[in-house]
Scaffold this active site. Structure first.
Site, short mmCIF file in Angstrom:
data_model
loop_
_atom_site.label_atom_id
_atom_site.label_comp_id
_atom_site.label_asym_id
_atom_site.label_seq_id
_atom_site.Cartn_x
_atom_site.Cartn_y
_atom_site.Cartn_z
N ALA A 5 2.05 3.02 2.40
CA ALA A 5 3.14 3.01 3.38
C ALA A 5 4.32 2.18 2.87
CB ALA A 5 2.64 2.47 4.72
N GLY A 39 0.86 -1.19 0.00
CA GLY A 39 0.00 0.00 0.00
C GLY A 39 0.88 1.23 0.00
N ARG A 78 -8.11 9.53 15.22
CA ARG A 78 -7.35 10.09 14.10
C ARG A 78 -8.12 11.23 13.43
NH1 ARG A 78 -7.33 8.85 8.12
NH2 ARG A 78 -9.39 8.08 8.59
N ARG A 138 -14.83 12.96 14.16
CA ARG A 138 -15.63 11.81 13.73
C ARG A 138 -16.33 11.09 14.86
NH1 ARG A 138 -11.59 9.43 9.08
NH2 ARG A 138 -12.03 11.15 7.67
N HIS A 182 -16.56 5.72 11.08
CA HIS A 182 -16.82 6.84 10.17
C HIS A 182 -18.31 7.12 10.17
CE1 HIS A 182 -16.79 9.52 6.81
NE2 HIS A 182 -15.48 9.50 6.80
N SER A 220 -3.93 10.15 7.91
CA SER A 220 -3.40 8.81 7.68
C SER A 220 -2.58 8.77 6.39
CB SER A 220 -4.53 7.79 7.60
OG SER A 220 -4.00 6.56 7.24
C1 LIG Z 1 -12.71 4.11 2.21
C2 LIG Z 1 -11.54 4.76 2.88
C3 LIG Z 1 -11.28 6.11 2.70
C4 LIG Z 1 -10.20 6.73 3.33
N1 LIG Z 1 -9.96 8.07 3.12
C5 LIG Z 1 -8.87 8.65 3.67
C6 LIG Z 1 -8.55 10.02 3.41
O1 LIG Z 1 -9.24 10.72 2.66
N2 LIG Z 1 -7.45 10.54 4.00
C7 LIG Z 1 -6.65 9.83 4.83
O2 LIG Z 1 -5.66 10.35 5.34
N3 LIG Z 1 -6.91 8.51 5.07
C8 LIG Z 1 -7.99 7.91 4.51
N4 LIG Z 1 -8.26 6.59 4.76
C9 LIG Z 1 -7.29 5.80 5.54
C10 LIG Z 1 -6.09 5.47 4.67
O3 LIG Z 1 -6.49 5.23 3.35
C11 LIG Z 1 -5.37 4.23 5.19
O4 LIG Z 1 -5.17 4.32 6.57
C12 LIG Z 1 -4.02 4.09 4.52
O5 LIG Z 1 -4.15 4.17 3.13
C13 LIG Z 1 -3.35 2.79 4.94
O6 LIG Z 1 -2.22 2.60 4.14
P1 LIG Z 1 -1.24 1.39 4.44
O7 LIG Z 1 -0.21 1.40 3.37
O8 LIG Z 1 -0.81 1.43 5.85
O9 LIG Z 1 -2.16 0.11 4.30
P2 LIG Z 1 -2.94 -0.50 3.03
O10 LIG Z 1 -3.16 0.48 1.96
O11 LIG Z 1 -4.11 -1.19 3.63
O12 LIG Z 1 -1.92 -1.56 2.47
C14 LIG Z 1 -1.64 -2.76 3.17
C15 LIG Z 1 -0.84 -3.65 2.26
O13 LIG Z 1 -0.43 -4.81 2.99
C16 LIG Z 1 -0.72 -5.96 2.24
N5 LIG Z 1 -0.93 -7.09 3.16
C17 LIG Z 1 -1.82 -7.17 4.19
N6 LIG Z 1 -1.71 -8.37 4.78
C18 LIG Z 1 -0.72 -9.05 4.14
C19 LIG Z 1 -0.16 -10.34 4.27
N7 LIG Z 1 -0.60 -11.24 5.16
N8 LIG Z 1 0.84 -10.69 3.43
C20 LIG Z 1 1.29 -9.84 2.50
N9 LIG Z 1 0.78 -8.61 2.31
C21 LIG Z 1 -0.21 -8.23 3.12
C22 LIG Z 1 -1.98 -5.57 1.44
O14 LIG Z 1 -2.16 -6.43 0.33
C23 LIG Z 1 -1.61 -4.16 1.05
O15 LIG Z 1 -0.75 -4.16 -0.04
C24 LIG Z 1 -9.35 5.96 4.15
C25 LIG Z 1 -9.61 4.59 4.34
C26 LIG Z 1 -10.70 4.00 3.72
C27 LIG Z 1 -10.96 2.54 3.94
#
Ligand SMILES: Cc1cc2nc3c(=O)[nH]c(=O)nc-3n(C[C@H](O)[C@H](O)[C@H](O)COP(=O)(O)OP(=O)(O)OC[C@H]3O[C@@H](n4cnc5c(N)ncnc54)[C@H](O)[C@@H]3O)c2cc1C
Length: 534
Positions: A12, A10, A367, A271, A234, A372
């Protein structure tokens, strides 16, 4: 042996990968899905930075708003670091090519990114790309990773971390396409596996895969996790599909009304407050709606085109002319893997973590919308760089393959054994149980009931299994592994919620409606250690 193994593709994970690569590391990014599938792509509303493009704003105000929303549970130094770095993070994303929406009347010609107001913010601070902000960021990061020739291993499911003497040496994965269990050795690891909102199965805006796999792996490996009871609901998800209608709809001027047409809350409050106000209307038997009709079709299509489409497609309403039925659902998990100031996991050396799976103490008890996407990019850079720093001095002697052998045996057992209980109804039950008893408004009686149901479910889990026995491309197997992780984390959430006899941010408990100074502490879980509050 690679320098930095990034788990999770993702926002991050991809940011950490770019940062580690820039420092000179050899990097592999491993994910259970394809990078463009990550939940980051769902983020709509925006990413915060005090640019002051639309109205006066300052980094200090961003810091103050974030601290206020965290209700005493943030690390001020970490908040300061994130908010101070925000303008540079936006500039970096823009240089990579993120197509942020622009202002028509740019003041200076240098900073013309449009900004909107999100709940709890004292200024219009969220930079956005229409309502596709996360998607555009994720795709741009992925394009950049491809340009930088970063190595990807998709459809590999993290099973366990490989640990030797308290230090991470890599991880084991199930190759989803073949069913083979592999071990990847690395000098350091960055976990970026996302949150655990999917525990609220059927009552969440999250992707089904947000089952906290990385957090569960850390617990099994002896690391610490913290503040698991803090789950943000939310206020505005579509009533029937739980698809998010972003806060930007309220930020742009949308109203919340009950079926009498009355507005009952300031829509731009944080929120937790808005979600509770909606929840109590629903408890009183009211249906609740988001009303954006007065914004007009042209503005809606310009600012919120995705949301208009989602409403039409999934709720069969046209927001330009009709009320949108909504309900509050689980959306963001503030708790996660406990880290130090270097974003290194407490309890596991060489293992760094960033994004929604981590608890870097920037969100605290609640948050702020837009923080995020900021955290994953601002701290993604830090995590990647720190992981490489660790790798430089780390031993290149690989671990033996004990963990791989153990995990291979476990997968073989799952594929060969016949078990009488189907886990899918339990996944639904867990979601219902959490929404009803570990939800927006909590009380100790229901929390205790939830704990005993979860304990019973863990017992029954021994009799659960899968029906599809093919090793390759086995979705049934992956979903079972995900369910096991969700169930493993469930008691950490409930026991922390029971112990927290107060209301703070997103954790609201009947009978204890105010904050208790004595509980201004983080709740920590670490297997083998006493559960503690610090
Ligand atoms: C509908 C929605 C709208 C949002 N809108 C906003 C916004 O407007 N502004 C804001 O700041 N935040 C927003 N958020 C929150 C924000 O999008 C997320 O907190 C953030 O994108 C998380 O990013 P991440 O990279 O940590 O995780 P993710 O994007 O969830 O990525 C996780 C990754 O880990 C991988 N993974 C998971 N488990 C495993 C495993 N067992 N083995 C291998 N790979 C694995 C997944 O496949 C994925 O690639 C929103 C969230 C949602 C759900």
């Amino acid at each position: 042996m690679i320098d930095v193994l990034i788990i999770g593709s993702g926002g991050a994970g991809l940011t950490a990968a770019l940062s580690a690569k820039k420092e000179g590391a050899s990097v592999s990014v491993v994910g259970k899905a394809y990078p463009t599938n990550a939940q980051t792509s769902m983020a709509q509303g925006g990413i915060n930075a005090a640019l002051g493009n639309v109205e006066e704003d300052h980094v200090e105000s961003h810091i103050a708003d974030t601290i206020k929303s965290a209700h005493g549970l943030c690390d001020e130094a970490m908040v300061r670091q994130m908010c101070t770095d925000a303008p540079e993070t936006i500039a970096w994303l823009e240089r990579l090519g993120v197509p942020f929406s622009r202002l028509d009347n740019s003041k200076s010609g240098t900073q013309t990114i449009a900004q909107r107001k999100m709940g709890g913010a004292s200024a219009k601070r969220a930079c956005y790309a229409q309502d596709y902000t996360g998607l555009k960021i994720l795709h741009t990061l992925y394009d950049t990773c491809l340009k930088e020739e970063i190595h990807f291993l998709d459809e590999h499911y993290l099973l366990n971390l490989v640990i030797q003497h308290g230090t991470v040496k890599g991880a084991t994965f199930l190759d989803i396409r073949t069913g083979e269990v592999k071990q990847i050795n690395a000098k350091s690891v960055v976990l970026a596996t996302g949150g655990y909102g999917a525990l609220y199965h059927g009552f969440t805006t999250n992707a089904y895969g947000s089952t906290g796999d990385g957090i569960a792996a850390v617990l099994r490996a002896g690391g610490a996790v913290s503040d698991m009871e803090f789950i943000q609901f939310h206020p505005t998800a579509l009533k029937h599909s739980c698809i998010l209608v972003s806060e930007s709809a309220r930020g742009e001027g949308g109203y919340l009304v009950n079926e009498k047409g009355e507005r009952f809350v300031d829509e731009l409050k944080p929120r937790d407050e808005v979600a509770r106000a909606i929840f109590s209307q629903i408890k009183e038997g009211q249906r609740v709606f988001l009303d954006v009709r007065h914004l007009g079709e042209e503005k809606l299509m310009e600012l919120l085109p995705q949301e208009v489409e989602l409403c039409k497609l999934h709720e069969h309403v046209d927001p330009a002319t009709e009320l949108i039925p909504i309900k509050p659902v689980a959306h963001y998990t503030m708790g996660g893997i406990d880290v130090n100031a270097m974003l290194e996991v407490n309890g596991i050396k060489g293992c760094f973590t960033v994004g929604e799976c981590s608890n870097a103490k920037v969100h605290g008890a609640n948050r702020l919308g837009g923080n995020s996407l900021l955290e994953i990019t601002a701290f993604g850079k830090v995590a990647g760089a720190n992981a490489y720093k660790h790798a430089v001095d780390a031993s290149s002697k690989p671990a033996d393959d004990t963990q791989r052998q153990k995990d291979t045996k476990e997968i073989e057992t799952l594929l060969s054994q016949k078990k009488p209980v189907n886990f899918y109804p339990y996944r639904e039950r867990l979601g219902n149980l959490f929404y009803d008893k570990v939800g927006i408004v909590r009380d100790n009686e229901h929390l205790r009931e939830a704990l005993s149901e979860v304990t019973a479910m863990q017992e029954t889990q021994k009799e659960m299994g899968i029906t599809d026995k093919s090793p390759a491309n086995n979705q049934n197997l992956i979903e079972f592994l995900e369910f096991k992780n969700a169930l493993l984390l469930a008691p950490t959430i409930i026991t922390s919620a029971i112990a927290r006899d107060e209301s703070r941010g997103a954790h609201y408990k009947i009978g204890f409606e105010s904050e208790n100074e004595a509980l201004k502490k983080h709740s920590i879980h670490q297997w083998g250690e006493e559960e503690t509050c610090k």
